[in-house]
Design a protein around this motif. Structure first.
Motif, PDB file in Angstrom:
ATOM      1  N   SER A  35      25.040  17.965 -26.232  1.00  0.00           N
ATOM      2  CA  SER A  35      25.299  19.232 -26.945  1.00  0.00           C
ATOM      3  C   SER A  35      24.019  19.774 -27.579  1.00  0.00           C
ATOM      4  O   SER A  35      24.034  20.313 -28.669  1.00  0.00           O
ATOM      5  N   GLY A  36      22.897  19.571 -26.880  1.00  0.00           N
ATOM      6  CA  GLY A  36      21.616  20.095 -27.349  1.00  0.00           C
ATOM      7  C   GLY A  36      20.971  19.299 -28.465  1.00  0.00           C
ATOM      8  O   GLY A  36      19.961  19.715 -29.024  1.00  0.00           O
ATOM      9  N   ALA A  76      26.533  15.387 -39.523  1.00  0.00           N
ATOM     10  CA  ALA A  76      25.296  15.391 -38.753  1.00  0.00           C
ATOM     11  C   ALA A  76      25.641  15.082 -37.304  1.00  0.00           C
ATOM     12  O   ALA A  76      26.653  14.427 -37.029  1.00  0.00           O
ATOM     13  N   PRO A  77      24.810  15.532 -36.374  1.00  0.00           N
ATOM     14  CA  PRO A  77      25.081  15.246 -34.971  1.00  0.00           C
ATOM     15  C   PRO A  77      25.166  13.742 -34.702  1.00  0.00           C
ATOM     16  O   PRO A  77      24.344  12.963 -35.200  1.00  0.00           O
ATOM     17  N   MET A  78      26.172  13.354 -33.952  1.00  0.00           N
ATOM     18  CA  MET A  78      26.338  11.961 -33.531  1.00  0.00           C
ATOM     19  C   MET A  78      27.289  11.930 -32.351  1.00  0.00           C
ATOM     20  O   MET A  78      27.971  12.911 -32.065  1.00  0.00           O
ATOM     21  N   ALA A  79      27.322  10.779 -31.679  1.00  0.00           N
ATOM     22  CA  ALA A  79      28.174  10.674 -30.490  1.00  0.00           C
ATOM     23  C   ALA A  79      28.601   9.237 -30.266  1.00  0.00           C
ATOM     24  O   ALA A  79      27.939   8.301 -30.701  1.00  0.00           O
ATOM     25  N   MET A  80      29.708   9.097 -29.571  1.00  0.00           N
ATOM     26  CA  MET A  80      30.193   7.826 -29.057  1.00  0.00           C
ATOM     27  C   MET A  80      30.137   7.938 -27.539  1.00  0.00           C
ATOM     28  O   MET A  80      30.590   8.926 -26.973  1.00  0.00           O
ATOM     29  N   LYS A  81      29.594   6.918 -26.901  1.00  0.00           N
ATOM     30  CA  LYS A  81      29.614   6.837 -25.439  1.00  0.00           C
ATOM     31  C   LYS A  81      30.520   5.675 -25.087  1.00  0.00           C
ATOM     32  O   LYS A  81      30.318   4.555 -25.553  1.00  0.00           O
ATOM     33  N   LEU A  82      31.543   5.939 -24.284  1.00  0.00           N
ATOM     34  CA  LEU A  82      32.495   4.925 -23.854  1.00  0.00           C
ATOM     35  C   LEU A  82      32.411   4.811 -22.334  1.00  0.00           C
ATOM     36  O   LEU A  82      32.769   5.748 -21.620  1.00  0.00           O
ATOM     37  N   TYR A 136      29.835  14.957 -31.774  1.00  0.00           N
ATOM     38  CA  TYR A 136      30.024  15.828 -32.937  1.00  0.00           C
ATOM     39  C   TYR A 136      28.702  16.549 -33.199  1.00  0.00           C
ATOM     40  O   TYR A 136      27.657  15.919 -33.380  1.00  0.00           O
ATOM     41  N   ALA A 137      28.748  17.871 -33.203  1.00  0.00           N
ATOM     42  CA  ALA A 137      27.576  18.693 -33.501  1.00  0.00           C
ATOM     43  C   ALA A 137      28.049  20.067 -33.956  1.00  0.00           C
ATOM     44  O   ALA A 137      29.014  20.605 -33.408  1.00  0.00           O
ATOM     45  N   ALA A 138      27.390  20.593 -34.965  1.00  0.00           N
ATOM     46  CA  ALA A 138      27.668  21.942 -35.470  1.00  0.00           C
ATOM     47  C   ALA A 138      29.145  22.144 -35.819  1.00  0.00           C
ATOM     48  O   ALA A 138      29.727  23.194 -35.541  1.00  0.00           O
ATOM     49  N   GLY A 139      29.778  21.120 -36.395  1.00  0.00           N
ATOM     50  CA  GLY A 139      31.155  21.252 -36.856  1.00  0.00           C
ATOM     51  C   GLY A 139      32.209  21.119 -35.778  1.00  0.00           C
ATOM     52  O   GLY A 139      33.391  21.349 -36.038  1.00  0.00           O
ATOM     53  N   ASN A 140      31.819  20.766 -34.555  1.00  0.00           N
ATOM     54  CA  ASN A 140      32.760  20.602 -33.445  1.00  0.00           C
ATOM     55  C   ASN A 140      32.644  19.212 -32.856  1.00  0.00           C
ATOM     56  O   ASN A 140      31.544  18.685 -32.712  1.00  0.00           O
ATOM     57  N   THR A 141      33.777  18.651 -32.468  1.00  0.00           N
ATOM     58  CA  THR A 141      33.791  17.414 -31.702  1.00  0.00           C
ATOM     59  C   THR A 141      34.171  17.791 -30.280  1.00  0.00           C
ATOM     60  O   THR A 141      35.239  18.360 -30.049  1.00  0.00           O
ATOM     61  N   THR A 142      33.279  17.482 -29.336  1.00  0.00           N
ATOM     62  CA  THR A 142      33.492  17.838 -27.937  1.00  0.00           C
ATOM     63  C   THR A 142      33.556  16.568 -27.108  1.00  0.00           C
ATOM     64  O   THR A 142      32.767  15.650 -27.299  1.00  0.00           O
ATOM     65  N   LYS A 159      36.490  14.938 -37.365  1.00  0.00           N
ATOM     66  CA  LYS A 159      35.433  14.017 -36.930  1.00  0.00           C
ATOM     67  C   LYS A 159      35.492  12.724 -37.724  1.00  0.00           C
ATOM     68  O   LYS A 159      35.347  11.632 -37.177  1.00  0.00           O
ATOM     69  N   LYS A 160      35.723  12.808 -39.024  1.00  0.00           N
ATOM     70  CA  LYS A 160      35.808  11.608 -39.857  1.00  0.00           C
ATOM     71  C   LYS A 160      36.961  10.710 -39.388  1.00  0.00           C
ATOM     72  O   LYS A 160      36.806   9.495 -39.269  1.00  0.00           O
ATOM     73  N   ALA A 161      38.118  11.308 -39.120  1.00  0.00           N
ATOM     74  CA  ALA A 161      39.272  10.542 -38.656  1.00  0.00           C
ATOM     75  C   ALA A 161      38.980   9.919 -37.296  1.00  0.00           C
ATOM     76  O   ALA A 161      39.302   8.748 -37.046  1.00  0.00           O
ATOM     77  N   LEU A 162      38.351  10.672 -36.424  1.00  0.00           N
ATOM     78  CA  LEU A 162      38.054  10.201 -35.078  1.00  0.00           C
ATOM     79  C   LEU A 162      37.062   9.035 -35.098  1.00  0.00           C
ATOM     80  O   LEU A 162      37.308   7.987 -34.502  1.00  0.00           O
ATOM     81  N   PHE A 163      35.951   9.186 -35.780  1.00  0.00           N
ATOM     82  CA  PHE A 163      34.953   8.117 -35.819  1.00  0.00           C
ATOM     83  C   PHE A 163      35.482   6.913 -36.600  1.00  0.00           C
ATOM     84  O   PHE A 163      35.042   5.785 -36.379  1.00  0.00           O
TER      85      PHE A 163
END
Length: 183
Positions: A35-36, A76-82, A136-142, A159-163
């Motif tokens: 997401s950039g 802040a931008p972050m991600a999970m890779k599964l 998660y970036a710019a207020g969106n979870t994609t 995002k908090k619930a998801l992570f």
């Protein structure tokens, strides 16, 4: 001359291998741009159930942290890779696990609309070697499946619930949580 070529090849191979992390039979990159946003691997581990490996999971952040709450709460931008490593992970089992994860993460207070929008990202068949990026970036979870966008949900609270599914007080897998936090 052969010694110099051998040494050069060794140095190049060594540099490439340091740019990745091995989890079971899966190799995760140490840096990604999703997401950039450029992010670094905070930590990784394997999700197991009854001694079976289900997926390799990696947590990507811009600033490394071993504190689960600070990662969960960060806007802040972050991600999970599964990376799915087992044919036992099906669409219905993934949806069930995510549903249970939300219940554990939010003590049963996850909003239905957000949760349903996220779960819809898993409506396709799931097969071994599929890779999901949850960004998660710019207020969106994609959610991306094998690089293709499947959907997104707005909001930091979601995002908090998801992570929290992976990093919360009742994580999906305690060893995976430790691994993602670099412990």
């Amino acid at each position: 001359m052969k010694k110099i070529l051998f040494l050069m090849a060794f140095v190049i191979c060594a540099n490439v291998s340091f740019a990745q992390t091995k989890v079971g039979d899966v190799t995760l990159p140490n840096t990604v741009t999703l997401s950039g946003e450029e992010m670094n691997l905070n930590g990784a581990g394997m999700r197991e159930k009854m001694w079976f490996d289900l997926y390799a999971g990696g947590l990507y952040v811009q600033t490394k942290s071993s504190d689960a709450n600070s990662v969960i709460d960060a806007d802040a931008p972050m991600a999970m890779k599964l990376h799915i490593v087992s044919g036992m992970v099906s669409q219905s089992k993934m949806i069930g696990a995510v549903t249970d994860g939300f219940e554990n993460s939010t003590s049963g207070k996850a909003t239905t609309v957000e949760r349903a929008s996220f779960i819809a990202c898993f409506n396709d068949e799931i097969t071994k070697e599929d890779i999901f990026d949850i960004v998660y970036a710019a207020g969106n979870t994609t959610v991306y499946k094998n690089g293709k966008e499947k959907g997104s949900v707005k909001g930091l609270e979601f995002k908090k619930a998801l992570f929290g599914i992976w990093l919360g007080k009742k994580p999906a897998d305690k060893n995976l949580k430790k691994g993602m936090l670099g412990k």
